[in-house]
Every structure is written in structure tokens, then in C-alpha cells.
Design a protein around this motif. Structure first.
Motif, short mmCIF file in Angstrom:
data_model
loop_
_atom_site.label_atom_id
_atom_site.label_comp_id
_atom_site.label_asym_id
_atom_site.label_seq_id
_atom_site.Cartn_x
_atom_site.Cartn_y
_atom_site.Cartn_z
N THR A 104 0.88 -1.21 -0.02
CA THR A 104 -0.03 -0.02 0.16
C THR A 104 0.83 1.41 0.00
N LEU A 105 0.48 2.52 -0.34
CA LEU A 105 0.93 3.78 -0.29
C LEU A 105 -0.02 4.33 0.64
N ILE A 106 0.70 5.18 1.33
CA ILE A 106 -0.33 6.22 2.42
C ILE A 106 0.39 7.46 2.34
N PRO A 107 -0.39 8.48 2.21
CA PRO A 107 0.29 9.72 2.35
C PRO A 107 1.05 10.19 3.69
N SER A 108 2.33 10.73 3.54
CA SER A 108 3.25 10.92 4.77
C SER A 108 2.57 11.77 5.83
N ILE A 163 8.66 8.72 12.09
CA ILE A 163 9.56 7.55 12.13
C ILE A 163 9.63 7.25 10.56
N PHE A 164 8.40 6.91 9.88
CA PHE A 164 8.39 6.71 8.50
C PHE A 164 8.71 7.60 7.39
N LEU A 165 9.08 8.81 7.82
CA LEU A 165 9.42 9.91 6.86
C LEU A 165 10.93 10.02 6.58
N GLN A 166 11.73 9.36 7.51
CA GLN A 166 13.16 9.34 7.26
C GLN A 166 13.84 8.84 6.10
N ASP A 167 14.77 9.34 5.82
CA ASP A 167 15.55 9.03 4.50
C ASP A 167 15.91 7.53 4.67
N LYS A 168 15.25 6.50 4.89
CA LYS A 168 15.83 5.25 5.24
C LYS A 168 14.63 4.28 4.84
N THR A 169 15.32 3.07 4.73
CA THR A 169 14.58 2.05 4.49
C THR A 169 14.37 1.31 5.83
N LEU A 170 13.12 0.99 6.29
CA LEU A 170 13.00 0.48 7.55
C LEU A 170 12.49 -0.88 7.38
N LEU A 171 12.94 -1.81 8.12
CA LEU A 171 12.53 -3.18 7.80
C LEU A 171 12.26 -3.93 9.43
N PHE A 172 11.18 -4.20 9.42
CA PHE A 172 10.45 -4.51 10.75
C PHE A 172 10.45 -6.18 10.73
N GLY A 208 7.17 -15.13 11.75
CA GLY A 208 6.76 -15.61 10.58
C GLY A 208 6.27 -14.44 9.78
N LYS A 209 6.84 -13.16 9.91
CA LYS A 209 6.36 -12.31 8.89
C LYS A 209 7.44 -10.90 9.15
N HIS A 210 7.25 -9.94 8.15
CA HIS A 210 8.26 -8.79 8.20
C HIS A 210 7.52 -7.72 7.75
N ALA A 211 7.84 -6.46 7.49
CA ALA A 211 7.33 -5.40 6.95
C ALA A 211 8.55 -4.56 6.37
N VAL A 212 8.22 -3.62 5.42
CA VAL A 212 9.40 -2.95 4.87
C VAL A 212 8.68 -1.54 4.65
N SER A 213 9.30 -0.49 4.92
CA SER A 213 8.64 0.84 4.37
C SER A 213 9.87 1.73 3.99
N TYR A 214 9.59 2.69 3.10
CA TYR A 214 10.33 3.76 2.73
C TYR A 214 9.61 4.84 1.96
N PRO A 215 10.10 6.12 2.28
CA PRO A 215 9.31 7.23 1.34
C PRO A 215 9.88 7.34 0.08
N ILE A 216 8.74 7.94 -0.77
CA ILE A 216 8.77 7.94 -2.21
C ILE A 216 8.14 9.21 -2.57
N ASN A 259 5.81 4.08 1.15
CA ASN A 259 5.37 2.75 0.50
C ASN A 259 5.60 1.66 1.61
N PHE A 260 4.43 0.84 1.67
CA PHE A 260 4.64 -0.13 2.78
C PHE A 260 4.26 -1.61 2.10
N VAL A 261 5.18 -2.43 2.58
CA VAL A 261 4.89 -3.90 1.95
C VAL A 261 5.18 -4.76 3.32
#
Length: 400
Positions: free
Chosen positions: A183-187, A193-202, A206-214, A221-223
Motif C-alpha cells: 500500500t501507499l499512504i500519504p506521509s 519515523i516513516f518519513l526518514q531517509d531510510k528503509t525500515l525493515l521490521f 513468521g512475518k516482516h514489513a518494509v517501508s520507505y518514502p517516495i 510505500n509499505f510492504v
């Protein structure tokens, strides 16, 4: 000069088209979608792809619209505590002679499409291919009401490739008991924490999530990926409600309040295809996801499609023989097979590590990440074979 047809106007198809045109060949693209706008998702390009795109004067265009992540933060999804950081930014750019970028897929497609059209290549939108046939001298693309003959046809039509089904009908996908949400969510609607110039890997059980700004941080962007026993199709355009996502990821405390902000959510199953040692059948060729879908745990799908395109064109440039016209295709496959196989295996290994459930194994994995964080170049060096490698290595300069 060869006359070449390409099925698919995604990253692989557009990249291959402009590279072939630069070699002097005639190229035509057929795309089933009625317009060039693709699904609204984020995409990552690593240095191994950027070094290739640099040869076609595309790096600056990408840099202008992409986010330039400074690092990857690995976070325990259940308690929100950072485990370690992996440096990217200028450190990785210097190490691998190119940067890492995160951008909206539409922006990348637009950049490639504009370059393709500047080269005079025709893209036939709204042109789904009904059938493909071939003989020893040509390959034919059949639309609903028209046929086109080409010296070669390239299938770059993605994970559900019609071209692959036509030339390798016995290669059936195997469900890996994993699904992904995107999904994409407006910042403005998510925590800072999600607005930083980083890739976040949670990382979780049995699962994980990734986020990064575009989009200049206008969107995040969330996966989300999770193990499941329930079969799910691999159609990554299918929209679903958020109930399943919330049920499975509500224990990731950093995402508190985020799920309610989702207006559009896609879900698809993750599958594995057999990696064939031959990526062509006579005069019909495969590349990218149409040939070797890669799990998203190394973010190498788009980059490997670009590598495929470059190696295919280099093989054609230096090894085409009119007496043995398909000889260069064997060289193309041989030059790509082992690298793609290694990347596919590394991505599967990451899937195992990211989704560890055994508390002892998970403790030692997280602990090893934490210790490695004191030697950040060590973590970066672990995947240097990917980011420094490929057809244009970090220490090698070339031109098509």
C-alpha cells in the motif's frame, strides 16, 4: 539490423528496447494495458542496476525523482526497538560506484518510456498478445485482428507471463505459503519515523514489513509479507480490505494508527518457478520476472530485469552469427543463469531469516545483527557480490 518484437512495457521491456535500439535494431513493443501508468507502488533500484542505466544517461533523471536512503534500519516489529543499521547513502555509493534509490514505479516507467520514445521506438498500448508462433526463421506475435513477424520476440511480460506459458507450458509455479500486501499512504497520515531517509525493515514471528518514502516524501510505500497455509493467487493487482492485514500485523507496535489510514491495499501470493537453464525456445526469449521471478526479500526484481536486458544486448552485439542465429541466446543464458540462481537462493534465505519463529534462533539472529552493527561495513560487504557485481561491475566502465 534485426527486427525485434517485445511483449511487455515494464521495466525489463522498456530497458531492453532502448538498449536494442542503441545497437541499431528495429524494435516494437506490445503492452496489454491501455496506457503507460502502472500500479501505484514503490520500487527499489540498487547500484548494480544504476551503473547500467548510467550508460543511457538515465541516472540523473532517476536521482531527481527518487529518495536516496541513508541506511536500512532493522527493527524488532513486536517491541519497536532498533536491532541494527546498515549504511547506504554516500557510503554505499562510494563503495559500489553507484547509489541506491527508492521511487514510485510510475516515475521509473515514465523515465524509461520517455527515453524509448526519444529513440523512436513504437509502444502499442492496449495490445494484448493472443498467441505466439515461430519457425526456424522468424517468430510471430498474434493480436486479436493482426499478426506481426519478427526475427526474434522477447517476453518481458512479468510474473504471469503469457510468453513463458507458450514456450515452457510445463513450468508450473509452486505456492511458497507466503503472501504479500502492499500500500501507499500519504506521509501526512503516518508517524514521523516513516518519513526518514531510510528503509525500515521490521522483523517478526513468521512475518516482516518494509517501508520507505517516495515522491519527495509525499507518500510512504509499505510492504508486508507473512507465512500462511492458505493458498492465494499471485495477481498483485487484486485489491482487498484491511482486515486480514490488521489481524496479522496489529502486534507491530510502530504501526499503531497506520492501518486505519490505508485507502487501497493489494494482496498477492508468492510463488516459485523452476529456473530453467535455457531462457529461450528457438527465437522466443524471456527476461526479468517473465523468466525468473525473485522473492522480494532482496529487492532485486527490477535490477535483475535491467541486468538481463544489458547482457542479452551485449550477447547479441558480440556473438550474433547469421549462420547460427540463436547462438547468442545460449551465451545470454549462460552468462546470467548462475548469478540469478544465487540471487534467488539468497532471497529465499532472507525469507527464512526474516520470518524466524523459534525464539532461540531468532534471538541469535537478532544478536548477530546487533553485533554486526558495530562493524557496519561487514553487513554491507555480505552482499557486495550483488551490488558490486553484474555485467557492469563497480570497478569496470563500459558502453553499449
Amino acid at each position: 539490423m534485426l527486427n525485434i518484437g517485445i511483449v511487455g512495457a515494464g521495466v525489463g521491456g522498456l530497458s531492453c528496447a532502448l538498449m536494442l535500439k542503441k545497437l541499431g535494431h528495429k524494435v516494437t513493443i506490445f503492452e496489454k494495458q491501455s496506457k503507460s501508468i502502472s500500479s501505484g507502488v514503490g520500487i527499489q533500484l540498487s547500484s548494480n542496476a544504476i551503473r547500467i542505466l548510467r550508460l543511457f544517461d538515465l541516472e540523473d533523471n532517476i536521482a531527481r525523482v527518487a529518495n536516496f536512503p541513508l541506511m536500512v534500519d532493522c527493527i524488532n516489529g513486536h517491541n519497536g526497538k532498533k536491532i541494527t543499521s546498515i549504511p547506504l547513502g554516500r557510503i554505499a555509493e562510494k563503495k559500489f560506484n553507484a547509489g541506491f534509490y527508492q521511487l514510485h514505479r510510475n516515475d521509473l516507467i515514465s523515465i524509461l518510456k520517455n527515453k524509448v520514445e526519444d529513440f523512436g521506438i513504437k509502444i502499442n498500448y492496449g495490445s494484448p498478445v493472443n498467441n505466439l508462433t515461430q519457425n526456424s526463421s522468424n517468430a510471430k506475435i498474434q493480436l486479436l485482428n493482426q499478426n506481426y513477424n519478427y526475427d526474434f520476440v522477447i517476453g518481458a511480460d512479468g510474473v504471469n507471463s503469457l510468453v513463458r506459458k507458450k514456450i515452457f507450458p510445463n513450468h508450473k509455479p509452486r505456492f511458497l505459503k507466503q503472501v504479500a500486501f502492499r500500500t501507499l499512504i500519504p506521509s501526512k497520515n503516518v508517524p514521523n519515523i516513516f518519513l526518514q531517509d531510510k528503509t525500515l525493515l521490521f522483523l517478526g514471528n513468521g512475518k516482516h514489513a518494509v517501508s520507505y518514502p517516495i515522491k519527495d516524501k509525499a507518500f510512504i510505500n509499505f510492504v508486508f509479507c507473512i507465512n500462511t497455509e492458505n493458498f492465494y493467487e499471485q495477481d498483485w493487482t487484486r485489491e482487498v480490505d484491511t482486515s486480514d492485514l490488521i489481524k496479522n500485523f496489529s502486534d507491530f507496535i510502530t504501526f499503531e494508527g497506520v492501518f486505519e489510514k490505508i485507502s487501497s491495499l493489494k494482496k498477492w501470493g508468492l510463488f516459485e518457478y523452476p529456473l530453467n537453464k535455457s531462457w529461450y525456445n528457438n527465437r522466443i526469449i524471456l527476461l526479468g520476472d517473465a523468466c525468473h521471478p525473485i522473492l522480494p526479500y532482496l529487492a532485486q526484481g527490477a535490477s535483475q530485469a535491467i541486468e538481463d536486458s544489458y547482457v542479452l544486448c551485449q550477447s547479441l552485439k558480440y556473438n550474433f552469427d547469421e549462420l547460427y542465429p540463436t547462438k547468442f541466446l545460449k551465451i545470454y543464458t549462460n552468462n546470467r543463469y548462475l548469478r540469478v540462481k544465487k540471487i534467488k537462493n539468497a532471497s529465499k534465505n532472507n525469507a527464512i531469516l526474516y520470518h524466524l519463529k523459534n525464539p532461540i534462533l531468532k534471538f541469535f539472529f537478532h544478536f548477530s545483527l546487533k553485533i554486526a552493527g558495530y562493524f557496519p561495513n561487514f553487513i554491507l560487504q555480505r552482499f557486495a557480490w550483488i551490488y558490486s557485481g553484474g555485467p557492469i561491475t563497480s570497478k569496470f566502465k563500459s558502453s553499449l
